[in-house]
Design a protein around this motif. Structure first.
Motif, PDB file in Angstrom:
ATOM      1  N   ALA A  69       0.803  -1.235   0.000  1.00 24.11           N
ATOM      2  CA  ALA A  69       0.000   0.000   0.000  1.00 24.11           C
ATOM      3  C   ALA A  69       0.828   1.274   0.000  1.00 24.11           C
ATOM      4  CB  ALA A  69      -0.954  -0.014   1.201  1.00 24.11           C
ATOM      5  N   HIS A  70       2.154   1.138   0.052  1.00 27.79           N
ATOM      6  CA  HIS A  70       3.011   2.335  -0.055  1.00 27.79           C
ATOM      7  C   HIS A  70       4.254   1.916  -0.846  1.00 27.79           C
ATOM      8  CE1 HIS A  70       4.514   6.276   1.868  1.00 27.79           C
ATOM      9  NE2 HIS A  70       5.453   5.883   1.020  1.00 27.79           N
ATOM     10  N   PHE A  71       4.072   1.892  -2.164  1.00 24.50           N
ATOM     11  CA  PHE A  71       5.053   1.310  -3.082  1.00 24.50           C
ATOM     12  C   PHE A  71       5.718   2.418  -3.883  1.00 24.50           C
ATOM     13  CE2 PHE A  71       5.460  -1.434  -7.153  1.00 24.50           C
ATOM     14  CZ  PHE A  71       6.630  -2.027  -6.735  1.00 24.50           C
ATOM     15  N   HIS A  72       7.036   2.391  -3.931  1.00 23.00           N
ATOM     16  CA  HIS A  72       7.783   3.372  -4.745  1.00 23.00           C
ATOM     17  C   HIS A  72       8.611   2.615  -5.775  1.00 23.00           C
ATOM     18  CE1 HIS A  72       7.037   7.003  -2.351  1.00 23.00           C
ATOM     19  NE2 HIS A  72       7.367   6.359  -1.243  1.00 23.00           N
ATOM     20  N   PRO A  73       8.010   2.178  -6.882  1.00 20.77           N
ATOM     21  CA  PRO A  73       8.828   1.458  -7.871  1.00 20.77           C
ATOM     22  C   PRO A  73       9.997   2.280  -8.389  1.00 20.77           C
ATOM     23  CG  PRO A  73       6.552   1.792  -8.663  1.00 20.77           C
ATOM     24  CD  PRO A  73       6.596   2.240  -7.240  1.00 20.77           C
ATOM     25  N   SER A 114       0.989   3.236  -5.446  1.00 21.88           N
ATOM     26  CA  SER A 114       2.214   4.029  -5.451  1.00 21.88           C
ATOM     27  C   SER A 114       2.142   5.098  -4.374  1.00 21.88           C
ATOM     28  CB  SER A 114       2.412   4.670  -6.816  1.00 21.88           C
ATOM     29  OG  SER A 114       3.374   5.701  -6.727  1.00 21.88           O
ATOM     30  N   GLY A 115       3.284   5.315  -3.718  1.00 22.37           N
ATOM     31  CA  GLY A 115       3.383   6.370  -2.710  1.00 22.37           C
ATOM     32  C   GLY A 115       4.140   7.576  -3.231  1.00 22.37           C
ATOM     33  N   GLY A 116       4.247   7.695  -4.570  1.00 21.74           N
ATOM     34  CA  GLY A 116       4.959   8.824  -5.161  1.00 21.74           C
ATOM     35  C   GLY A 116       5.951   8.323  -6.191  1.00 21.74           C
ATOM     36  N   VAL A 192      -2.655  11.896  -5.310  1.00 23.08           N
ATOM     37  CA  VAL A 192      -1.774  13.045  -5.126  1.00 23.08           C
ATOM     38  C   VAL A 192      -1.072  12.857  -3.790  1.00 23.08           C
ATOM     39  CG1 VAL A 192      -1.656  15.540  -4.848  1.00 23.08           C
ATOM     40  CG2 VAL A 192      -3.352  14.546  -6.412  1.00 23.08           C
ATOM     41  N   LYS A 193       0.253  12.747  -3.839  1.00 25.29           N
ATOM     42  CA  LYS A 193       1.030  12.525  -2.622  1.00 25.29           C
ATOM     43  C   LYS A 193       1.626  13.848  -2.155  1.00 25.29           C
ATOM     44  CE  LYS A 193       3.866  10.547   0.426  1.00 25.29           C
ATOM     45  NZ  LYS A 193       5.037   9.780  -0.024  1.00 25.29           N
ATOM     46  N   THR A 194       1.405  14.173  -0.905  1.00 22.65           N
ATOM     47  CA  THR A 194       1.868  15.460  -0.372  1.00 22.65           C
ATOM     48  C   THR A 194       2.739  15.249   0.875  1.00 22.65           C
ATOM     49  OG1 THR A 194       0.000  15.687   1.147  1.00 22.65           O
ATOM     50  CG2 THR A 194      -0.321  16.502  -1.099  1.00 22.65           C
ATOM     51  N   GLY A 326       5.518  -0.515   2.849  1.00 24.30           N
ATOM     52  CA  GLY A 326       6.757  -0.354   3.595  1.00 24.30           C
ATOM     53  C   GLY A 326       7.729   0.695   3.122  1.00 24.30           C
ATOM     54  N   ASP A 327       7.369   1.517   2.090  1.00 23.66           N
ATOM     55  CA  ASP A 327       8.326   2.553   1.684  1.00 23.66           C
ATOM     56  C   ASP A 327       9.648   1.942   1.233  1.00 23.66           C
ATOM     57  OD1 ASP A 327       8.340   5.277   1.317  1.00 23.66           O
ATOM     58  OD2 ASP A 327       8.100   5.759   3.436  1.00 23.66           O
ATOM     59  N   TYR A 328       9.601   0.761   0.627  1.00 21.92           N
ATOM     60  CA  TYR A 328      10.839   0.106   0.206  1.00 21.92           C
ATOM     61  C   TYR A 328      11.458   0.850  -0.980  1.00 21.92           C
ATOM     62  CZ  TYR A 328       9.699  -3.513   3.471  1.00 21.92           C
ATOM     63  OH  TYR A 328       9.425  -4.165   4.643  1.00 21.92           O
TER      64      TYR A 328
HETATM   65 ZN   LIG Z   1       7.157   6.975   0.778  1.00 21.53          ZN
END
Ligand SMILES: [Zn+2]
Length: 421
Positions: A69-73, A114-116, A192-194, A326-328
């Motif tokens: 739920a918080h993925f940064h490819p 995606s988390g951004g 939209v990620k802020t 996990g912001d991996y």
């Molecule tokens: Zn993040």
């Protein structure tokens, strides 16, 4: 994404359906043309067509695909934050992102939010996955992130004469906040990620007690985004930042670190989901000295770990919703380690394996806005599921072992570790 054609019948394993029901010891899952037509005990399962493919779960676990739920490819396991937008050109980061997406699927993550994103890579990554050009989780895309000037993500000093356009849209005031969101409208992203607050990872002037956006800026972001049917989330650690986000109408919170009873009430009233991302803190504390993190930063991570774990327990106990992400994508928290977050919630935060798995499946799908299609094994939903060779309920750490997972999306076997002997 293509759906399978024909019928598959998966049996000889316990079935954990993600709805909150207890696992069925001798379960059966039937998927026809990519859609679940039965999930329940083997006794009582309807007779499948004569040409149905029978799949043996090897006395393991049949469960919904995981949702990160918080993925940064596009975060390519960087050791320093500033590497994110200056180390490689966008072309190479796009290739790295597609490798990370494939890895996530191999790890059992059939969907991700995606988390951004760097540039607009995640939107096109999603397109490539949906078109079956590349393997990866079904994506909910974010784009460039929005942060106030001088805030957490505005780290390049002016003398370097480097902008942040590829990673962050820096704003001053509600007008610029609206204009930033309008750029994302054209990009086509869903989220939209802020950055309402700072973070322990930033030393000095933007620690986790700092506010990086004003309420008026956040409110302008929400109004503009909702007008265009986009959702808003934010990196929220300080209590005041969480409160601002909830009052401004945010659709989700990342971290939600320092909740108090007032913010918890606001959160529950609006049923806003939170993605704590706690293993990142633990990994930062453990590996910090090897990466020359100042002691003040490591201490800050300990503070956010303790606060975040306490808030997560409060939210779950009060009936709130939590996603597992996990912001991996950092050197000490690399892609591929996604399921460490789940073990961490069981071993250190005190969640049960069932609670943790529900957060990682059902709630994750809800956060993506696709709770009616994904996240649980129920009739009518897409056949996105895992066969895990082992008992996930008694040993959730088994999800960290990719060789034990076979991964299906819409009934199509994408990652094959089936035991056929
Ligand atoms: Zn993040």
């Amino acid at each position: 994404m293509k759906k399978a054609s024909g019928t598959i019948v998966v049996s000889n394993g316990q079935l954990f359906d993600g709805t909150g029901a207890d696992a069925v010891p001798d379960g059966c899952l039937i998927v026809t043309d990519g859609v679940i037509t039965y999930a329940g005990p083997k006794v009582g399962a309807p007779d499948a067509a004569a040409d149905a493919r029978q799949i043996d779960a090897g006395d393991g676990t049949i469960m919904p695909g995981l949702v990160e739920a918080h993925f940064h490819p596009t975060y390519f396991n960087v050791a320093a934050l500033e590497d994110l937008d200056i180390k490689y050109p966008v072309e190479y980061v796009t290739i790295l992102a597609s490798v990370n997406a494939k890895l996530a699927l191999e790890c059992g993550y059939t969907a991700a939010r995606s988390g951004g994103s760097l540039f607009n890579i995640d939107f096109w990554l999603k397109q490539g996955i949906d078109d079956d050009l590349i393997a990866g989780p079904r994506l909910a895309s974010s784009g460039r992130e929005i942060c106030g000037v001088g805030g957490l993500m505005d780290w390049n000093p002016d003398f370097r004469r480097i902008g942040m356009e590829g990673l962050v849209l820096l704003i001053n005031g509600p007008d610029e906040a609206r204009s930033a969101v309008r750029k994302l409208v054209k990009d086509g992203v869903e989220w939209v990620k802020t950055y309402p607050t700072g973070d322990a990872a930033a030393p000095d002037v933007n620690d986790h007690h700092t506010l990086c956006m004003t309420f008026d800026e956040m409110h302008a972001v929400v109004n503009t985004a909702h007008n265009h049917a986009m959702k808003v989330t934010g990196h929220c650690r300080a209590t005041e930042g969480i409160k601002n986000a909830l009052l401004a109408g945010y659709d989700a919170l990342e971290h939600g670190t320092f909740m108090d009873s007032e913010t918890l009430d606001l959160l529950l009233e609006r049923d806003v989901p939170v993605v704590p991302a706690l293993f990142f803190e633990k990994a930062s504390i453990e590996a910090g000295p090897d990466f020359d993190m100042p002691q003040s930063v490591i201490d800050g991570h300990q503070e956010t770990l303790d606060g975040g774990a306490e808030s997560a327990r409060m939210i779950l106990k009060a009936g709130g919703r939590l996603g597992m992400g996990g912001d991996y994508g950092f050197a000490w928290n690399p892609h591929g380690d996604y399921a460490k977050e789940l073990s961490f919630f069981v071993d250190f935060v005190g969640f049960t394996p069932q609670e943790t798995l529900m957060c990682a499946t059902k709630t994750g799908a809800e956060i993506m806005g696709r709770g009616d299609e994904l996240g649980t094994l129920e009739t009518g939903k897409l056949g996105d599921f895992l066969i895990v060779h082992g008992d996930v309920i008694s040993n959730i750490a088994i999800l960290q072992d990719r060789s034990k997972l076979s991964v299906f999306q819409a009934g199509v076997l994408k990652i094959d570790n089936l035991k056929t002997e």
